[in-house]
Motif scaffolding. Structure first.
Motif, PDB file in Angstrom:
ATOM      1  N   LEU A   1       0.720  -1.193  -0.007  1.00 36.78           N
ATOM      2  CA  LEU A   1      -0.080  -0.104  -0.057  1.00 36.78           C
ATOM      3  C   LEU A   1       0.794   1.223  -0.008  1.00 36.78           C
ATOM      4  N   ARG A   2       1.832   1.041   0.864  1.00 34.72           N
ATOM      5  CA  ARG A   2       2.780   2.168   0.682  1.00 34.72           C
ATOM      6  C   ARG A   2       3.353   2.506  -0.709  1.00 34.72           C
ATOM      7  N   GLN A   3       3.700   1.591  -1.293  1.00 32.76           N
ATOM      8  CA  GLN A   3       4.170   1.686  -2.795  1.00 32.76           C
ATOM      9  C   GLN A   3       2.874   2.139  -3.948  1.00 32.76           C
ATOM     10  N   GLY A   4       1.904   1.942  -3.631  1.00 38.71           N
ATOM     11  CA  GLY A   4       0.662   2.461  -4.371  1.00 38.71           C
ATOM     12  C   GLY A   4       0.470   3.937  -4.426  1.00 38.71           C
ATOM     13  N   LYS A   5      -0.121   4.470  -5.696  1.00 35.17           N
ATOM     14  CA  LYS A   5      -0.499   5.804  -5.285  1.00 35.17           C
ATOM     15  C   LYS A   5      -1.650   6.271  -4.478  1.00 35.17           C
ATOM     16  N   LEU A   6      -2.649   5.530  -4.550  1.00 32.47           N
ATOM     17  CA  LEU A   6      -3.847   6.087  -3.712  1.00 32.47           C
ATOM     18  C   LEU A   6      -3.996   5.825  -2.162  1.00 32.47           C
ATOM     19  N   LYS A   7      -3.045   4.901  -1.717  1.00 35.53           N
ATOM     20  CA  LYS A   7      -3.091   4.380  -0.185  1.00 35.53           C
ATOM     21  C   LYS A   7      -4.491   4.617   0.442  1.00 35.53           C
ATOM     22  N   THR A   8      -5.307   3.796  -0.064  1.00 39.32           N
ATOM     23  CA  THR A   8      -6.628   3.845   0.561  1.00 39.32           C
ATOM     24  C   THR A   8      -6.963   2.486   1.013  1.00 39.32           C
ATOM     25  N   ILE A   9      -7.457   2.622   2.333  1.00 43.05           N
ATOM     26  CA  ILE A   9      -7.914   1.047   3.044  1.00 43.05           C
ATOM     27  C   ILE A   9      -9.294   1.072   3.090  1.00 43.05           C
ATOM     28  N   VAL A  10      -9.940   0.422   2.709  1.00 42.13           N
ATOM     29  CA  VAL A  10     -11.431   0.485   2.831  1.00 42.13           C
ATOM     30  C   VAL A  10     -11.934  -0.980   3.524  1.00 42.13           C
ATOM     31  N   SER A  11     -12.646  -0.805   4.761  1.00 42.32           N
ATOM     32  CA  SER A  11     -12.824  -1.985   5.492  1.00 42.32           C
ATOM     33  C   SER A  11     -14.456  -2.091   5.488  1.00 42.32           C
ATOM     34  N   MET A  12     -14.906  -3.114   5.237  1.00 46.08           N
ATOM     35  CA  MET A  12     -16.699  -3.280   5.110  1.00 46.08           C
ATOM     36  C   MET A  12     -16.831  -3.581   6.599  1.00 46.08           C
ATOM     37  N   SER A  13     -17.567  -2.489   7.109  1.00 47.46           N
ATOM     38  CA  SER A  13     -18.053  -2.405   8.385  1.00 47.46           C
ATOM     39  C   SER A  13     -19.675  -2.883   8.418  1.00 47.46           C
ATOM     40  N   SER A  14     -20.346  -2.286   9.369  1.00 38.59           N
ATOM     41  CA  SER A  14     -21.827  -2.483   9.011  1.00 38.59           C
ATOM     42  C   SER A  14     -22.451  -1.511  10.052  1.00 38.59           C
TER      43      SER A  14
END
Ligand SMILES: NC(=O)c1ccc[n+]([C@@H]2O[C@H](COP(=O)([O-])OP(=O)(O)OC[C@H]3O[C@@H](n4cnc5c(N)ncnc54)[C@H](OP(=O)(O)O)[C@@H]3O)[C@@H](O)[C@H]2O)c1
Length: 228
Positions: A122-135
């Protein structure tokens, strides 16, 4: 040749919301890495994903093996989607400690393990986005009781998300927890309000609109904030 789209890794991508994410994001030009506990049975995912990898989010060896296989591969967006919802524990007398442990392992410790292991990617990625499916059921403010395991697992996931947002925000990360609505999947059942297509189309729109101001927040699939 056009640039390849952003790379997204989706856990639990062999059915339900995870598979629909893989379908819609692949159609939109993303490079999709879909993971499944049993890739041999992930026929629909195989058709749409650029890459299918084995991952059981509760198994540290499986998580470590995935991280080794993906070493050096930038990931723009991680979608922590794998989850379970076992019914039954609706009163204090009915609390089942094994169920509680299983649910926390998948819904809470799973996303933590996967996020930790894939952080270099993720650090190497451009968007650096973490989406977690909650509720929505993880909202303490909106809780009307019942379902000890599932509610607690998602409330704790929300807290992990907040911690990641504070810790990783300065590096440019955007970490959000999303509620997909009540969706017709194996988990949601046939009487749920929304189709997979409409829920995931909304989720994708929310993800594509994310910016630094959204870091650490909790939204539904229409982009409406949910109280903690
Ligand atoms: N459906 C709803 O109404 C709803 C509402 C709110 C939130 N959510 C959340 O949205 C996410 C997706 O839900 P869904 O409705 O698509 O559920 P689903 O149809 O039951 O699919 C669950 C997915 O998670 C995977 N999974 C379960 N345990 C796993 C593990 N230990 N390691 C890796 N993968 C595992 C399953 O893989 P297998 O096929 O191998 O079991 C499957 O791919 C979940 O986090 C859920 O809590 C759903």
């Amino acid at each position: 040749m056009a640039d390849a789209g952003p790379t997204v890794l989706i856990t639990g991508a062999n059915r339900g919301i995870g598979l629909e994410y893989a379908k819609q994001l692949s159609a939109a030009g993303y490079t999709v890495i879909g993971t499944a506990r049993n890739p041999a049975g992930a026929d629909e995912l195989d058709v749409v994903a650029d890459r299918v990898e084995q991952l059981d989010v509760t198994d540290p060896d499986s998580v470590a093996a995935l991280a080794r296989k993906l070493e050096g591969v930038p990931i723009d967006i991680l979608i922590n989607n794998a989850g379970i919802f076992e019914r039954g524990d609706v009163t204090i007398d009915a609390v089942d400690y094994d169920m509680l442990e299983r649910t926390l392992q998948v819904n809470t410790l799973g996303p933590l393990r996967v996020t930790q292991a894939l952080l270099p990617n993720l650090r190497q990625g451009k968007l650096k986005t973490i989406v977690s499916m909650s509720s929505q059921l993880g909202s303490i403010e909106n809780s009307n009781g019942r379902w000890y395991a599932y509610r607690a697992s998602k409330s704790a996931l929300n807290q992990f998300n907040k911690i990641w947002s504070v810790e990783l925000g300065p590096e440019g990360f955007i970490c959000v927890v999303l509620h997909p609505g009540w969706v017709r999947t194996d988990m949601g059942g046939p009487n749920a309000t929304y189709t997979l297509e409409e829920s995931v189309a909304g989720l994708v729109e929310v993800i594509e609109g994310l910016g630094p101001r959204n870091n650490g927040r909790f939204y539904d699939f229409k982009g409406e904030p949910i109280p903690w």
